[in-house]
Scaffold this motif. Structure first.
Motif: not given
Length: 430
Positions: A2-7, A25-33, A35-38, A42-45
């Motif tokens: 959801t948008p709230a989860a994106h926030a 960029a590194g922090a976003l990549k680490a978060w995505g790794a 939280h693979r359900f995203a 979602d990652r782009a938002r």
């Protein structure tokens, strides 16, 4: 998500950036790794929220009264994206995966938000220690220049003249609502979505077949001002991944010889495939080989040497907003030393009557006018080509309006030209 989860995710990423001083960029990549359900959307938002918060970090913190990751995300949603605070509060309350409810203190800060009385570095969203440097270039307009650097950057493409013309590219990309850029005759601009994202243009047939390359209009202009011509001997000395190299090749129409070099072999790696896709046939890539001087045989032979010098990247803050907050005075000193060395290295390759073009994606005089003045002081066999003359030689006389007061160089910026920030000086060996 959801948008709230994106926030909530954006707050987590900003916390990682703050605690570990990680690049965004590194922090976003680490978060995505983690939280693979995203999904990719979602990652782009999430990334879009993070970058909006970083672009306007100082002005958001001023209005919110604090610079916590939560305050930055709330501020980005309200001040940058113009979200309604009541709608945000309802969205947060309706989801178990959301930030904590909006507090009364936060509501009060948002309601009273104003930049009245804020200093220039806050209104311009740049580090306070750079205020004097930006004042030197832009004077009383520095806050406005900084604010333009804090806006979202457009998605620009360069049409590859070896594969077709702009009309062909516009037709191929009509479904993306492509339009011509105002300054570069080879530029195409793709509209962004409301949350600042662009379409995946690198998956488009026009890109896969080499008709277009992703390249900011300012970078295109820097390459055009080199006025590389068919039959010339041309060297791109700090080629990196080769964006300007490919633009030079298009101008040369595969006639003459083009050499690309970079001190870091890893940066050159993508150029091999990119050149093949673009249909470039007159390129030699000179990769570094230890202590060997791989350019020695080209001394005093080049009609044109492009020195796209390493710099702080202060002109690209729209695309790399975390870089401005991680930048330190010591980094500027290092870059200045590297720029002087690059200019001297390029100078030895220019033949009498040839051109040396110095380019940075910086707006700081320390990296730009000062470096040219110092170079001309120690290399009297070179002279600056007036900006108006360089613009006419490139077939783009209108670019002379972006000349600095001295008239010897051109400065582009989001506020001045609608492009990333670029400094271009053309020098001729007498």
């Amino acid at each position: 998500m959801t948008p709230a989860a994106h926030a909530l995710a954006a707050i987590e990423v900003l916390t990682e950036i703050e605690n570990r001083r990680s690049p965004a960029a590194g922090a976003l990549k680490a978060w995505g790794a983690a939280h693979r359900f995203a999904g990719s959307g979602d990652r782009a938002r999430i990334a879009s929220i993070v970058y909006d918060a970083l672009r306007s970090r100082a002005s958001i913190a001023w209005r919110m009264g604090e610079a916590t990751p939560r305050a930055l995300v709330l501020g980005a949603l309200v001040f940058v994206r113009h979200a309604d605070v009541d709608a945000l509060a309802a969205a947060f309350a309706a989801s178990p995966h959301a930030p904590a409810p909006v507090t009364e203190a936060e509501r009060a800060a948002i309601a009273a938000a104003s930049l009245d009385g804020a200093p220039d570095h806050v209104r311009g969203d740049y580090p306070e220690w750079l205020d004097a440097s930006l004042a030197r270039v832009f004077g009383e307009a520095r806050a406005e220049e900084g604010a333009a650097l804090a806006a979202r950057a457009p998605l620009d493409l360069r049409v590859n003249a070896l594969k077709g013309d702009r009309d062909k590219a516009l037709e191929a990309l009509a479904h993306l609502k492509a339009e011509p850029t105002p300054l570069s005759p080879f530029g195409v601009r793709i509209p962004l979505t409301d949350d600042g994202r662009g379409p995946p243009v690198q998956a488009e047939p026009a890109h896969l077949k080499g008709l277009v390359e992703v390249q900011d209009e300012g970078s295109q202009i820097a390459a055009l001002l080199c006025a590389a011509a068919p039959g010339e001997q041309v060297i791109d000395l700090c080629a990196g991944a080769g964006g300007k190299t490919l633009a030079l090749a298009a101008g040369m129409r595969n006639r003459g010889q083009l050499y690309a070099h970079d001190s870091d072999i890893r940066r050159l790696a993508p150029l091999h495939d990119r050149a093949t896709r673009a249909g470039v046939k007159n390129l030699q890539i000179r990769s570094p080989r230890g202590a060997a001087d791989v350019m020695e045989d080209l001394e005093a032979r080049a009609d044109l040497v492009l020195v796209d010098a390493p710099c702080t990247g202060a002109g690209t803050w729209r695309r790399n907003p975390d870089a401005k907050w991680r930048m330190r005075p010591s980094a500027l000193d290092v870059r200045i030393s590297e720029q002087d060395a690059a200019l001297d290295d390029g100078a030895r390759l220019v033949k009498p009557g040839g051109r040396l073009v110095y380019v940075t994606c910086s707006l700081l005089a320390e990296e730009n006018e000062d470096r040219i003045a110092a170079f001309l002081g120690r290399r009297p066999e070179f002279a600056a080509v007036p900006a108006a003359e360089a613009a006419v030689a490139a077939g783009l006389p209108d670019l002379a309006r972006f000349a600095l007061p001295s008239g010897g160089s051109i400065l582009l910026s989001p506020r001045r030209s609608g492009t990333d920030g670029f400094f271009i000086a053309v020098l001729r060996r007498t």
